[in-house]
Design a protein around this motif. Structure first.
Motif, PDB file in Angstrom:
ATOM      1  N   LYS A 298      44.509  30.222  21.762  1.00 23.36           N
ATOM      2  CA  LYS A 298      44.137  29.427  22.542  1.00 23.36           C
ATOM      3  C   LYS A 298      42.496  30.166  22.946  1.00 23.36           C
ATOM      4  O   LYS A 298      42.040  31.316  23.531  1.00 23.36           O
ATOM      5  CB  LYS A 298      44.983  28.693  23.743  1.00 23.36           C
ATOM      6  N   LEU A 299      40.991  28.903  22.867  1.00 26.84           N
ATOM      7  CA  LEU A 299      40.278  29.653  24.253  1.00 26.84           C
ATOM      8  C   LEU A 299      40.010  29.960  25.285  1.00 26.84           C
ATOM      9  O   LEU A 299      40.985  29.172  26.342  1.00 26.84           O
ATOM     10  CB  LEU A 299      38.661  28.769  23.661  1.00 26.84           C
ATOM     11  N   VAL A 300      39.962  31.351  25.730  1.00 31.00           N
ATOM     12  CA  VAL A 300      39.869  31.156  27.432  1.00 31.00           C
ATOM     13  C   VAL A 300      38.363  31.711  27.476  1.00 31.00           C
ATOM     14  O   VAL A 300      37.577  32.390  27.503  1.00 31.00           O
ATOM     15  CB  VAL A 300      40.759  32.121  27.619  1.00 31.00           C
ATOM     16  N   SER A 301      37.708  30.732  28.460  1.00 30.30           N
ATOM     17  CA  SER A 301      36.778  31.182  29.477  1.00 30.30           C
ATOM     18  C   SER A 301      36.641  31.816  31.027  1.00 30.30           C
ATOM     19  O   SER A 301      37.918  30.559  31.770  1.00 30.30           O
ATOM     20  CB  SER A 301      35.133  30.234  29.015  1.00 30.30           C
ATOM     21  N   GLY A 302      36.591  32.483  31.606  1.00 26.36           N
ATOM     22  CA  GLY A 302      36.593  32.362  33.387  1.00 26.36           C
ATOM     23  C   GLY A 302      35.521  32.454  33.574  1.00 26.36           C
ATOM     24  O   GLY A 302      34.384  32.239  33.555  1.00 26.36           O
ATOM     25  N   ILE A 303      35.509  32.765  35.607  1.00 28.14           N
ATOM     26  CA  ILE A 303      34.604  33.314  36.561  1.00 28.14           C
ATOM     27  C   ILE A 303      35.557  34.126  36.694  1.00 28.14           C
ATOM     28  O   ILE A 303      36.339  34.039  37.756  1.00 28.14           O
ATOM     29  CB  ILE A 303      35.196  31.950  37.215  1.00 28.14           C
ATOM     30  N   VAL A 304      34.872  35.509  37.233  1.00 31.40           N
ATOM     31  CA  VAL A 304      35.267  35.823  37.945  1.00 31.40           C
ATOM     32  C   VAL A 304      35.379  35.720  39.677  1.00 31.40           C
ATOM     33  O   VAL A 304      34.965  35.112  40.388  1.00 31.40           O
ATOM     34  CB  VAL A 304      33.518  37.193  38.150  1.00 31.40           C
ATOM     35  N   ASN A 305      36.322  36.736  39.892  1.00 31.11           N
ATOM     36  CA  ASN A 305      37.202  36.288  41.240  1.00 31.11           C
ATOM     37  C   ASN A 305      37.032  37.764  42.071  1.00 31.11           C
ATOM     38  O   ASN A 305      38.072  38.949  42.581  1.00 31.11           O
ATOM     39  CB  ASN A 305      38.347  36.431  41.756  1.00 31.11           C
ATOM     40  N   LEU A 306      35.947  38.417  42.990  1.00 30.40           N
ATOM     41  CA  LEU A 306      35.513  39.692  43.496  1.00 30.40           C
ATOM     42  C   LEU A 306      35.591  39.275  44.871  1.00 30.40           C
ATOM     43  O   LEU A 306      35.489  40.284  45.615  1.00 30.40           O
ATOM     44  CB  LEU A 306      34.433  40.063  42.543  1.00 30.40           C
ATOM     45  N   LYS A 307      34.926  38.720  45.054  1.00 26.09           N
ATOM     46  CA  LYS A 307      34.201  37.918  46.727  1.00 26.09           C
ATOM     47  C   LYS A 307      34.959  37.208  46.804  1.00 26.09           C
ATOM     48  O   LYS A 307      35.626  35.937  46.597  1.00 26.09           O
ATOM     49  CB  LYS A 307      33.320  38.270  46.401  1.00 26.09           C
ATOM     50  N   PRO A 308      34.552  36.441  48.330  1.00 28.30           N
ATOM     51  CA  PRO A 308      35.870  35.753  48.602  1.00 28.30           C
ATOM     52  C   PRO A 308      35.004  34.289  48.583  1.00 28.30           C
ATOM     53  O   PRO A 308      33.732  33.631  48.367  1.00 28.30           O
ATOM     54  CB  PRO A 308      35.688  35.640  50.847  1.00 28.30           C
ATOM     55  N   ASN A 309      36.288  33.240  47.612  1.00 36.46           N
ATOM     56  CA  ASN A 309      36.074  32.149  47.690  1.00 36.46           C
ATOM     57  C   ASN A 309      36.913  31.548  47.384  1.00 36.46           C
ATOM     58  O   ASN A 309      38.265  31.358  47.737  1.00 36.46           O
ATOM     59  CB  ASN A 309      35.673  32.439  46.529  1.00 36.46           C
ATOM     60  N   LYS A 310      36.574  29.848  47.351  1.00 37.06           N
ATOM     61  CA  LYS A 310      37.603  29.057  46.973  1.00 37.06           C
ATOM     62  C   LYS A 310      37.688  28.302  45.527  1.00 37.06           C
ATOM     63  O   LYS A 310      36.996  28.131  45.336  1.00 37.06           O
ATOM     64  CB  LYS A 310      37.444  27.334  48.238  1.00 37.06           C
TER      65      LYS A 310
END
Length: 414
Positions: A298-310
């Motif tokens: 399956k294809l995957v794309s992502g968003i970095v999760n290094l700093k505070p976020n919701k």
């Protein structure tokens, strides 16, 4: 006989005059665009196939190209794109503004190729290569094998190809990291031709903006991976990767990253990642083409999760949105990021491990992958220094919802 000659001459003159009058009073051709939403739409991106235009004009004379005029006679900025790279344009692209529920009628005519006006550029692709900052040249195609970071004689401006419009910019790491980074912009001007070449540091705030994302070993701002069974495998292009510009102009710019024989476990696949950035949009469009993909992939794309976020996840009309928002820019101010996927291709969301994996600290979306058709998705970014509406999540969410409404209800071409 003299009178007969005069009558015949007069008849010929009248006939000739009528023919000339008919030639110059021919009804102009028109093309209409319908906004079916009860909202204002600004910089709506529209592409019109060549066949559609010819069907309205009947034919296009040699050495002329189609164009459109508004009711005042002003030429609408446009570009002609040869997507198949065969020397013949395939699509006419333009952006239009609409009032709620507006039907916009434009005159469709032709203009001599050499007379096309020079429109203000609003999109740009830049890949600068040299041995150091002082001798960089721009390339429209580039191949690599292995990891170019091991070669001290190669210098990549911005570490790889970059692309921008009047709102935001991005860049690819042209090495096996294959991540995508964001340039937050504080100007509508195109700046990436000079970024990374002067004395300044694009990781620090400048008069045009800055690099606002730390990517690390994440997928950054929409980079690609394959999920095979339960394992995430980065598309690295380590064996072979190729960059190629497809189109570049005032309305949109398109390039492709091609990865042949990418190793996915004990199998190999071919991947083409086509990226399009349009004038006036807060992100870019992706189309991913596969050859050799299997049902287990399956294809995957992502968003970095290094700093505070919701983290937010929602379905709006025909699309699924995976969003993050918080003080996650490198300037420690508000930044929102989102991946928008058609509902028909959305499978699931997930989160990569924090450590001890090839891909870490990433929120990701899992999508269908097929050898028969491309998988399309969008990556959007809103930085508070680019526009004050992004100072709050509500402002960022409003942009996401507006984008999805527009994607779900495209402009009708009549």
């Amino acid at each position: 006989m003299k009178h007969l000659f005069i009558l015949i001459t007069a008849f010929l003159l009248i006939t000739s005059s009528c023919k000339k009058a008919k030639k110059y009073t021919t009804e102009p051709k028109h093309i209409s665009f319908k906004n079916t939403l009860d909202i204002k739409r600004v910089d709506e991106n529209i592409s019109i196939p060549r066949d559609k235009i010819i069907s309205i004009l009947d034919s296009i004379p040699k050495n002329r190209v189609p164009m459109m005029k508004d009711s005042s006679g002003k030429i609408i900025p446009f570009q002609l794109d040869d997507l198949e790279k065969n020397g013949i344009w395939d699509e006419l692209s333009l952006t239009l503004d609409f009032k709620p529920n507006q039907l916009l009628d434009l005159e469709l005519t032709t203009i001599a190729t050499e007379s096309i006006p020079s429109f203000t550029p609003r999109t740009n692709i830049r890949f600068g290569i040299g041995t150091n900052k002082t001798n960089v040249r721009e390339v429209l195609e580039q191949k690599r094998i292995g990891d170019p970071r091991t070669n001290d004689s190669i210098f990549y401006q911005m570490e790889g190809p970059a692309w921008e419009n009047d709102k935001v910019g991005f860049r690819f790491y042209f090495d096996p990291r294959n991540g995508i980074d964001i340039f937050g912009k504080t100007t509508s001007g195109l700046v990436l031709d000079r970024v990374g070449l002067g004395e300044g540091n694009y990781h620090e705030l400048d008069d045009w903006g800055m690099d606002i994302l730390k990517v690390g070993n994440s997928l950054g701002a929409g980079a690609l991976a394959i999920k095979k069974n339960d394992t995430l495998i980065r598309i690295t292009g380590k064996d072979q990767a190729e960059f190629k510009v497809i189109a570049e102009g005032p309305i949109r710019s398109i390039f492709e990253m091609t990865y042949e024989n990418s190793k996915i476990g004990d199998q190999r696949i071919n991947v083409i990642h086509r990226i399009t950035i349009w004038k006036g949009q807060w992100g870019y469009q992706n189309e991913v083409f596969f050859k050799g993909i299997t049902d287990q992939m399956k294809l995957v794309s992502g968003i970095v999760n290094l700093k505070p976020n919701k983290l937010y996840s929602k379905i709006v009309e025909n699309y699924h949105a995976l969003e993050t928002y918080g003080p996650q820019s490198e300037n420690n101010d508000a930044l929102g990021m989102a991946i928008i996927v058609p509902k028909e291709d959305f499978i699931d969301n997930g989160e990569a491990p924090k450590e001890k994996a090839d891909i870490v600290k990433t929120y990701y979306t899992v999508m269908n992958a097929s050898n028969k058709r491309p998988t399309a998705f969008y990556f959007l970014s809103g930085w508070e220094r680019s526009h004050q509406q992004f100072k709050t999540y509500n402002g960022f969410e409003k942009m996401i919802i507006n984008t999805i409404e527009r994607l779900s209800n495209p402009i009708l071409i009549q």
